[in-house]
Motif scaffolding. Structure first.
Motif, PDB file in Angstrom:
ATOM      1  N   LYS A   7       5.517   1.959   8.809  1.00  0.00           N
ATOM      2  CA  LYS A   7       5.876   0.681   8.193  1.00  0.00           C
ATOM      3  C   LYS A   7       5.308  -0.531   8.945  1.00  0.00           C
ATOM      4  N   ASN A   8       4.349  -0.319   9.835  1.00  0.00           N
ATOM      5  CA  ASN A   8       3.767  -1.428  10.575  1.00  0.00           C
ATOM      6  C   ASN A   8       2.811  -2.239   9.702  1.00  0.00           C
ATOM      7  N   ASP A   9       2.552  -3.457  10.121  1.00  0.00           N
ATOM      8  CA  ASP A   9       1.626  -4.327   9.412  1.00  0.00           C
ATOM      9  C   ASP A   9       0.262  -3.653   9.286  1.00  0.00           C
ATOM     10  N   GLY A  10      -0.303  -3.720   8.091  1.00  0.00           N
ATOM     11  CA  GLY A  10      -1.598  -3.102   7.844  1.00  0.00           C
ATOM     12  C   GLY A  10      -1.522  -1.656   7.423  1.00  0.00           C
ATOM     13  N   GLN A  11      -0.291  -1.154   7.261  1.00  0.00           N
ATOM     14  CA  GLN A  11      -0.129   0.200   6.731  1.00  0.00           C
ATOM     15  C   GLN A  11       0.743   0.117   5.471  1.00  0.00           C
ATOM     16  N   ASN A  61       0.510  -7.414   3.813  1.00  0.00           N
ATOM     17  CA  ASN A  61      -0.866  -7.076   4.183  1.00  0.00           C
ATOM     18  C   ASN A  61      -1.228  -5.756   3.528  1.00  0.00           C
ATOM     19  N   ASP A  62      -2.520  -5.482   3.468  1.00  0.00           N
ATOM     20  CA  ASP A  62      -2.995  -4.221   2.922  1.00  0.00           C
ATOM     21  C   ASP A  62      -3.597  -3.359   4.024  1.00  0.00           C
ATOM     22  N   ARG A  63      -3.808  -2.098   3.698  1.00  0.00           N
ATOM     23  CA  ARG A  63      -4.444  -1.178   4.634  1.00  0.00           C
ATOM     24  C   ARG A  63      -5.922  -1.538   4.788  1.00  0.00           C
ATOM     25  N   LYS A  64      -6.455  -1.213   5.947  1.00  0.00           N
ATOM     26  CA  LYS A  64      -7.872  -1.513   6.206  1.00  0.00           C
ATOM     27  C   LYS A  64      -8.790  -0.435   5.643  1.00  0.00           C
ATOM     28  N   SER A  65      -8.288   0.779   5.524  1.00  0.00           N
ATOM     29  CA  SER A  65      -9.118   1.877   5.036  1.00  0.00           C
ATOM     30  C   SER A  65      -8.229   2.960   4.456  1.00  0.00           C
TER      31      SER A  65
END
Length: 740
Positions: free
Chosen positions: A483-487, A492-496
């Motif tokens: 549940k961290n930022d970027g996941q 925010n959205d995922r980077k990949s």
């Protein structure tokens, strides 16, 4: 707490505190529950001052808006949802208020509920979360969410119900009905086109009308017209250049005009951007993220809202007619009369064993067995005397974080503890970390209470895990996202598409170390699996809430036969997703849905792309055989119905549940159409050797597409095929028919 003695006396007279009124007819009309609600609304409205009305259309605190104390009209209290009842925060701050009795039951994420494909589970979910909200005296639950899974990078996908508008439509209705049976309004969100978190406060979505009506609106329409939702929350993004919380097209033309919605429209927190547009474009109640919705720390904060003093000033000057305000207050009063002025609503319950059990049942039905070569699962205790559990997600708290769905759970059973609880006496259970993610951050003053710091290198962690795996009879790897930022997280959205923290390298190493391996992915999103052909079994575990570990263990050991199926497609690579193949994601303040109606399996079918795992896919510890599909007629009249029947047999050695799916193919159409579209499904339970007949009845609406020129649904006469199968990529039987 009552805000005035008069409020208390009026509510006592109404009987809401248990007293029986003997003078009902002598009450003012607005307090008389024997009178029609619309009559009560007009009576209450006629007694309110201009200032009292304006106060009702904007917040007075983080999660509440004013009532009218002198008339005994109570406040409205909102709570996040949709996976559990949020802990109390301070009046003007996001920080925890420090209550000791607000620890809730955390329910599975809505992706898990959708993966159950079970409308009874949705009704149960709504019932128990509604009871928790009611007990905490919340009259609006900010959920469920039904935004469509357009891209696997959207950080908020775990809160929604997948990629298919039909599946989401069928699953959202029982949830709403269950919540509202408790006298709590379900506030369906985020209306509409909120399909990414990056730039969510500014992105303008361009989408053609056909795609809007066929893909992105059906679940909201079902929520309104079938679920009878009492509230809708607007989205942050823009559509046609207007913010969704103040959008003429979405709120007035479609929601109120076409769908005849009579509930209240609530802004997302800080989602209002202009007073006049908010007045005229369909918004009823404004809520904010900071103390005034605009900037931090303003004095007399809530008076600065767009629908507060700026609205009042326009009304007093005559520039805006009072009827514009009255429209909003009518909707709010209707909400109040349906919820916290309904003396017959139940009292609810909170944090109970019954609710935890319900959450576990939903979790067990939503867990998906993606792969199971050589019957690796369930774990065989006659051979597995030492079981190695590996991976940070086996011990990591998942109920805290992720944005508005973050919860102060009464408890949370980790996968490791769940496995130990279930098999600790039958086998030795050992653990290795395997990988280390970033530290979990506290949210709104709520932390996990865990210290998972570990300074070892990735290679050191992998070596320890592999060495342990070599000594074990069976290995359970528990990884995925968190549940961290970027996941899987709001904002925010995922980077990949790939897994973080060197998990791919670790999984490949474990597969070489021990062939008896089960890989469990904890996530609300699809992930890339470059090791998919190296491992024998894969389980999609979702975020499962309070009873997570116990639910997961029950499936791994076979106490529960897995029966969940995917509510969205797992692409093999990001470029296999239409939004990424054709679009510039996440865009620079603009996002055009170039893939149109071809979302998820519709895109894969159109381009002949083989997904990693298809929409509707899910295995069992037993097997099912489909008989020939039969139609009760060959032709479907314009105003008629047609029924398809198929026999399904459990050909294995244990009881199980199969989700039988009906797709429709338009053989020849004047417009491009998907190869197939889901139009019915049924989850059926079968004992070993048992056969049941599953029936699906459809009418021409299942054959229709949205004609943008006519602004209407059209079913063209001609040939169609009904496709029955176990997933979108596993069609077992089909039959042709004609629409006259």
């Amino acid at each position: 707490m009552f805000r005035s003695v008069k409020s208390f006396l009026i509510l006592l007279l109404m009987g809401s505190l248990g007293a029986k009124s003997t003078a009902q007819e002598n009450l003012p009309i607005y307090l008389n529950e024997a009178k029609p609600i619309e009559q009560r609304i007009e009576d209450a409205l006629s007694r309110m001052t201009l200032e009292e009305k304006v106060a009702m259309v904007h917040a007075q605190s983080k999660f509440s808006s004013p009532g009218v104390p002198r008339l005994g009209i109570p406040e409205n209290w909102m709570t996040d949802g949709p996976h559990g009842i949020r802990a109390e925060v301070f009046w003007d701050k996001w920080d925890q208020a420090g209550w000791t009795n607000d620890s809730c039951i955390a329910f599975p994420a809505l992706t898990c509920l959708a993966a159950s494909w079970n409308k009874d589970m949705s009704a149960l979910y709504g019932k128990v979360i509604g009871e928790e909200a009611r007990y905490r005296n919340k009259n609006v639950l900010l959920g469920p969410g039904v935004n469509i899974y357009r891209t696997p990078l959207n950080g908020r996908n775990f809160e929604y119900m997948g990629e298919d508008p039909f599946l989401a439509s069928r699953m959202v209705v029982p949830y709403i009905q269950g919540v509202q049976a408790n006298g709590v309004a379900a506030c369906v969100k985020h209306f509409a086109l909120n399909n990414q978190e990056i730039d969510r406060h500014k992105v303008n979505v361009t989408v053609d009308d056909r795609t809007l009506y066929e893909i992105y609106l059906p679940a909201f329409k079902a929520a309104v017209q079938e679920g009878k939702a009492w509230a809708i929350m607007g989205a942050y993004n823009r559509y046609k250049g207007q913010w969704a919380c103040q959008n003429q097209f979405l709120l007035n033309d479609i929601l109120r005009g076409e769908w005849k919605f009579d509930g209240v429209v609530v802004s997302d927190w800080g989602g209002v951007n202009d007073t006049k547009q908010a007045i005229y474009h369909g918004l009823d109640m404004e809520f904010g993220s900071w103390t005034d919705g605009l900037t931090m720390g303003a004095s007399n904060a809530y008076d600065n809202y767009y629908l507060a003093n700026p609205f009042l000033k326009l009304l007093r000057s005559g520039e805006v007619k009072e009827e514009e305000l009255n429209k909003k207050v009518r909707n709010i009063l209707r909400l109040v009369f349906r919820t916290n002025m309904n003396t017959k609503r139940p009292y609810g319950s909170f944090g109970t064993a019954e609710h935890a059990s319900a959450g576990r049942k939903i979790a067990e039905e939503g867990i998906v067995l993606l792969k199971n070569n050589n019957n690796t699962l369930p774990i065989n205790f006659s051979k597995a005397k030492k079981i190695a559990v590996i991976g940070e997600n086996a011990i990591k708290v998942m109920t805290v974080g992720g944005g508005s769905s973050s919860l102060k759970a009464k408890y949370e059973i980790s996968p490791l503890d769940g496995i130990k609880n279930r098999i600790g006496k039958e086998a030795e259970v050992v653990f290795a970390r395997g990988y280390v993610g970033e530290k979990s951050k506290a949210q709104d003053g709520l932390s996990t209470g865990q210290n998972l710091a570990d300074n070892r290198s990735a290679d050191q962690l992998i070596k320890e895990a592999v060495d342990l795996a070599k000594t074990a009879d069976f290995v359970v790897f528990v990884g995925g996202l968190n549940k961290n930022d970027g996941q899987d997280s709001e904002g925010n959205d995922r980077k990949s598409l790939g897994l973080p923290y060197s998990q791919d390298k670790l999984i490949s190493a474990l597969a070489k170390a021990n062939k008896n391996l089960a890989v469990v992915m904890i996530s609300g999103n699809a992930v890339a699996m470059p090791w998919v052909n190296e491992v024998p079994s894969i389980v999609q575990g979702w975020y499962l809430g309070t009873e997570a570990g116990n639910a997961l263990a029950s499936v791994l050991v076979g106490d529960v036969n897995p029966s969940g199926k995917l509510p969205f497609t797992f692409p093999a690579k990001l470029d296999d997703n239409g939004a990424h193949k054709l679009g510039v994601y996440p865009g620079n303040g603009e996002q055009t849905y170039n893939e149109g109606i071809f979302v998820g399996y519709r895109w894969a079918d159109k381009h002949g792309t083989k997904p990693l795992f298809s929409f509707g896919h899910g295995l069992s510890y037993t097997s099912f055989e489909y008989g020939k599909v039969i139609a009760n007629k060959k032709d479907l009249a314009e105003d008629g119905k047609i029924t398809f029947s198929v026999e399904v047999k459990n050909t294995g050695k244990r009881e199980g549940q199969e989700i039988v799916q009906l797709y429709i193919n338009d053989v020849k159409s004047s417009v491009p159409r998907p190869v197939k579209e889901l139009k019915a499904f049924e989850k059926v339970s079968l004992k070993a050797g048992e056969t049941k007949t599953v029936k699906f009845t459809i009418d021409k609406t299942a054959l229709s597409f949205f004609d943008a020129a006519k602004h209407d649904w059209v079913a063209e006469p001609g040939d169609f095929r009904a496709l029955v199968g176990a997933s979108s990529a596993d069609i077992r039987q089909s039959i042709g028919f004609r629409l006259k």
